[in-house]
Design a protein around this motif. Structure first.
Motif, PDB file in Angstrom:
ATOM      1  N   ILE A 120     -12.542  -8.086  -3.352  1.00 30.62           N
ATOM      2  CA  ILE A 120     -11.925  -7.794  -4.650  1.00 30.62           C
ATOM      3  C   ILE A 120     -11.216  -6.445  -4.582  1.00 30.62           C
ATOM      4  N   LEU A 121      -9.951  -6.424  -5.023  1.00 29.86           N
ATOM      5  CA  LEU A 121      -9.264  -5.156  -5.213  1.00 29.86           C
ATOM      6  C   LEU A 121      -9.545  -4.644  -6.623  1.00 29.86           C
ATOM      7  N   PHE A 122      -9.441  -5.546  -7.604  1.00 37.38           N
ATOM      8  CA  PHE A 122      -9.764  -5.177  -8.981  1.00 37.38           C
ATOM      9  C   PHE A 122      -9.850  -6.422  -9.847  1.00 37.38           C
ATOM     10  N   ALA A 123     -10.606  -6.331 -10.944  1.00 38.31           N
ATOM     11  CA  ALA A 123     -10.607  -7.376 -11.966  1.00 38.31           C
ATOM     12  C   ALA A 123      -9.398  -7.127 -12.856  1.00 38.31           C
ATOM     13  N   MET A 124      -8.692  -8.219 -13.249  1.00 34.52           N
ATOM     14  CA  MET A 124      -7.401  -8.064 -13.921  1.00 34.52           C
ATOM     15  C   MET A 124      -7.495  -8.157 -15.440  1.00 34.52           C
ATOM     16  N   GLU A 153     -13.302  -1.744   0.446  1.00 37.21           N
ATOM     17  CA  GLU A 153     -13.678  -0.332   0.503  1.00 37.21           C
ATOM     18  C   GLU A 153     -12.528   0.594   0.102  1.00 37.21           C
ATOM     19  N   GLY A 154     -11.297   0.196   0.427  1.00 38.10           N
ATOM     20  CA  GLY A 154     -10.146   1.021   0.050  1.00 38.10           C
ATOM     21  C   GLY A 154      -9.988   1.118  -1.448  1.00 38.10           C
ATOM     22  N   ALA A 155     -10.233   0.005  -2.151  1.00 40.55           N
ATOM     23  CA  ALA A 155     -10.148   0.005  -3.618  1.00 40.55           C
ATOM     24  C   ALA A 155     -11.276   0.841  -4.210  1.00 40.55           C
ATOM     25  N   LEU A 156     -12.483   0.698  -3.676  1.00 37.63           N
ATOM     26  CA  LEU A 156     -13.621   1.467  -4.187  1.00 37.63           C
ATOM     27  C   LEU A 156     -13.385   2.963  -4.052  1.00 37.63           C
ATOM     28  N   ARG A 157     -12.758   3.354  -2.955  1.00 40.16           N
ATOM     29  CA  ARG A 157     -12.452   4.779  -2.757  1.00 40.16           C
ATOM     30  C   ARG A 157     -11.578   5.291  -3.896  1.00 40.16           C
ATOM     31  N   TYR A 158     -10.577   4.524  -4.296  1.00 39.85           N
ATOM     32  CA  TYR A 158      -9.695   4.949  -5.385  1.00 39.85           C
ATOM     33  C   TYR A 158     -10.471   5.052  -6.696  1.00 39.85           C
ATOM     34  N   PHE A 159     -11.270   4.044  -7.002  1.00 41.59           N
ATOM     35  CA  PHE A 159     -11.990   4.048  -8.275  1.00 41.59           C
ATOM     36  C   PHE A 159     -13.027   5.171  -8.339  1.00 41.59           C
ATOM     37  N   ARG A 160     -13.593   5.539  -7.188  1.00 40.06           N
ATOM     38  CA  ARG A 160     -14.507   6.684  -7.165  1.00 40.06           C
ATOM     39  C   ARG A 160     -13.744   7.981  -7.413  1.00 40.06           C
ATOM     40  N   VAL A 195     -13.634  -2.558 -12.328  1.00 38.98           N
ATOM     41  CA  VAL A 195     -14.840  -2.463 -11.493  1.00 38.98           C
ATOM     42  C   VAL A 195     -16.022  -3.225 -12.086  1.00 38.98           C
ATOM     43  N   ARG A 196     -15.757  -4.125 -13.041  1.00 35.19           N
ATOM     44  CA  ARG A 196     -16.846  -4.798 -13.752  1.00 35.19           C
ATOM     45  C   ARG A 196     -17.677  -5.720 -12.864  1.00 35.19           C
ATOM     46  N   PHE A 197     -17.170  -6.100 -11.667  1.00 31.62           N
ATOM     47  CA  PHE A 197     -17.924  -6.999 -10.789  1.00 31.62           C
ATOM     48  C   PHE A 197     -18.535  -6.284  -9.588  1.00 31.62           C
ATOM     49  N   VAL A 198     -18.468  -4.943  -9.584  1.00 32.74           N
ATOM     50  CA  VAL A 198     -19.100  -4.190  -8.489  1.00 32.74           C
ATOM     51  C   VAL A 198     -20.596  -4.498  -8.472  1.00 32.74           C
ATOM     52  N   GLY A 199     -21.112  -4.820  -7.292  1.00 29.93           N
ATOM     53  CA  GLY A 199     -22.522  -5.189  -7.164  1.00 29.93           C
ATOM     54  C   GLY A 199     -22.763  -6.675  -7.306  1.00 29.93           C
ATOM     55  N   GLY A 200     -21.694  -7.442  -7.535  1.00 28.67           N
ATOM     56  CA  GLY A 200     -21.821  -8.888  -7.666  1.00 28.67           C
ATOM     57  C   GLY A 200     -21.795  -9.586  -6.322  1.00 28.67           C
ATOM     58  N   ASN A 208     -10.252 -12.770 -14.461  1.00 29.65           N
ATOM     59  CA  ASN A 208      -9.495 -12.984 -13.231  1.00 29.65           C
ATOM     60  C   ASN A 208      -9.707 -11.860 -12.244  1.00 29.65           C
ATOM     61  N   LEU A 209      -9.663 -12.210 -10.967  1.00 29.22           N
ATOM     62  CA  LEU A 209      -9.825 -11.240  -9.900  1.00 29.22           C
ATOM     63  C   LEU A 209      -8.559 -11.175  -9.061  1.00 29.22           C
ATOM     64  N   PHE A 210      -8.248  -9.981  -8.557  1.00 27.75           N
ATOM     65  CA  PHE A 210      -7.189  -9.869  -7.561  1.00 27.75           C
ATOM     66  C   PHE A 210      -7.864  -9.634  -6.220  1.00 27.75           C
ATOM     67  N   LEU A 211      -7.662 -10.568  -5.298  1.00 25.35           N
ATOM     68  CA  LEU A 211      -8.359 -10.541  -4.016  1.00 25.35           C
ATOM     69  C   LEU A 211      -7.396 -10.302  -2.865  1.00 25.35           C
ATOM     70  N   CYS A 212      -7.886  -9.600  -1.858  1.00 28.20           N
ATOM     71  CA  CYS A 212      -7.189  -9.421  -0.590  1.00 28.20           C
ATOM     72  C   CYS A 212      -8.189  -9.667   0.540  1.00 28.20           C
ATOM     73  N   PRO A 213      -7.720  -9.884   1.755  1.00 28.40           N
ATOM     74  CA  PRO A 213      -8.660 -10.104   2.853  1.00 28.40           C
ATOM     75  C   PRO A 213      -9.322  -8.805   3.314  1.00 28.40           C
ATOM     76  N   GLU A 214     -10.488  -8.930   3.866  1.00 28.49           N
ATOM     77  CA  GLU A 214     -11.206  -7.767   4.404  1.00 28.49           C
ATOM     78  C   GLU A 214     -10.386  -7.074   5.485  1.00 28.49           C
ATOM     79  N   SER A 215      -9.518  -7.850   6.178  1.00 27.42           N
ATOM     80  CA  SER A 215      -8.717  -7.303   7.276  1.00 27.42           C
ATOM     81  C   SER A 215      -7.613  -6.351   6.816  1.00 27.42           C
ATOM     82  N   LEU A 216      -7.288  -6.357   5.517  1.00 20.38           N
ATOM     83  CA  LEU A 216      -6.303  -5.403   5.005  1.00 20.38           C
ATOM     84  C   LEU A 216      -6.833  -3.990   5.251  1.00 20.38           C
ATOM     85  N   PRO A 217      -6.070  -3.143   5.944  1.00 15.75           N
ATOM     86  CA  PRO A 217      -6.580  -1.788   6.239  1.00 15.75           C
ATOM     87  C   PRO A 217      -6.990  -1.038   4.969  1.00 15.75           C
TER      88      PRO A 217
END
Length: 324
Positions: free
Chosen positions: A106-110, A311-318, A300-305, A257-266
């Motif tokens: 997940i990059l973010f919930a929309m 990890e790149g998205a979490l860094r921004y939200f932190r 970030v409502r689904f963090v921990g789900g 809704n969720l916006f998803l990207c692959p784990e392989s995205l740097p």
């Protein structure tokens, strides 16, 4: 010569930091398509990606693209409903039983999708069970709408076999078919307002008819059964009468809704895409009405789900304090 080689190396690094991203959306007439198209414009303008949006059958198709189109320096991301994401990630969906979508991040919930069950006044359809013997579209094949429709029908003790005729059409095609009288009702999961349904309401009004949205009341047996069988997938919501010109507000189920990207995205790319999105929320909200609910807090409502965040998205939200 060394300076030339250094310049070439630096240019190569700059190119490498700007990934090619394909955003898988949904059908024209649905919010996914406009949301994804706007995101691509924002990312291109911000210089964080070479991005393009493509039309698809939505959630399930988008997850398949995310899982199977890997390599070559192009990353497939997509707009996805939470129920579809959950079933695909856990391998419970038939198209993911052999290969669960474990690379999804997940990059973010929309924004919340509202489940629409659309018909016209005078159709004889007032509750879900009235769909028996009717001509019904359950959404495009491979869409989150189809997944939700089948889950709701299951909760109501029905299946498409109970219909006089089943169609599997997207938002615009379903709206056209209802307007033309070739179907009696259709399911659609989308943000408010969904353009195709707004247009349908106007088209029916010109014929002296009126749109009707079948209620999914939290107290109804169907919704209570759904919630018991599929905990955490949906919550209560209301489609105000002002949205489509119905006679009354309509209770229904909402799905974030969720916006998803692959784990392989740097990680650096995921960070940059997320940052560009939330630094350009005014542009996104101006283009897509449903994006009014896109915010760092909701993101970030689904963090921990069940499905992890990138990890790149979490860094921004932190960094911005949306996530402690």
């Amino acid at each position: 010569m060394r300076r030339v080689l250094l310049l070439v190396a630096l240019l190569g690094m700059a190119v490498a930091q700007k990934p090619r991203v394909v955003i898988a959306t949904g059908g024209v007439g649905g919010v996914y398509f406009y949301y994804g198209t706007t995101l691509a414009e924002i990312w291109n303008k911000a210089g964080v990606a070479e991005a393009q949006a493509i039309q698809t059958a939505a959630s399930i198709d988008n997850l398949l693209l995310l899982e199977t189109r890997t390599g070559g320096g192009t990353y497939y991301c997509g707009t996805v409903l939470p129920d579809s994401a959950y079933l695909a990630y856990t391998g419970q969906h038939e198209r993911f039983r052999e290969r669960p979508a474990k690379s999804a991040r997940i990059l973010f919930a929309m924004y919340p999708n509202y489940l629409h069950l659309v018909t016209r006044e005078g159709s004889g359809i007032r509750v879900v069970q009235d769909l028996k013997g009717k001509r019904v579209s359950t959404g495009a094949p491979g869409s989150g709408t189809e997944v939700e429709a089948l889950l709701v029908l299951q909760a109501a003790g029905l299946s498409p076999k109970d219909f006089a005729k089943q169609e599997r059409l997207g938002a615009q095609e379903s709206a056209n078919a209802l307007s033309e009288g070739s179907i009696d009702a259709f399911f659609w999961s989308g943000g408010l307002p969904t353009g195709a349904i707004t247009e349908l309401s106007a088209a029916l009004a010109r014929k002296g008819q009126r749109i009707y949205l079948v209620p999914l009341d939290p107290k109804s047996t169907v919704v209570q059964t759904f919630t018991r069988h599929f905990p955490g997938l949906a919550g209560p919501g209301v489609i105000p009468k002002s949205v489509y010109g119905t006679r009354a507000d309509t209770p229904t189920l909402t799905f974030w809704n969720l916006f998803l990207c692959p784990e392989s995205l740097p990680a650096e790319a995921a960070y940059a895409l997320t940052k560009a999105t939330f630094e350009n929320l005014p542009a996104l909200r101006q283009a897509v009405a449903a994006a009014k609910d896109t915010s760092p807090e909701n993101a970030v409502r689904f963090v921990g789900g069940t499905i992890p965040y990138h990890e790149g998205a979490l860094r921004y939200f932190r960094e911005i304090g949306a996530l402690k």
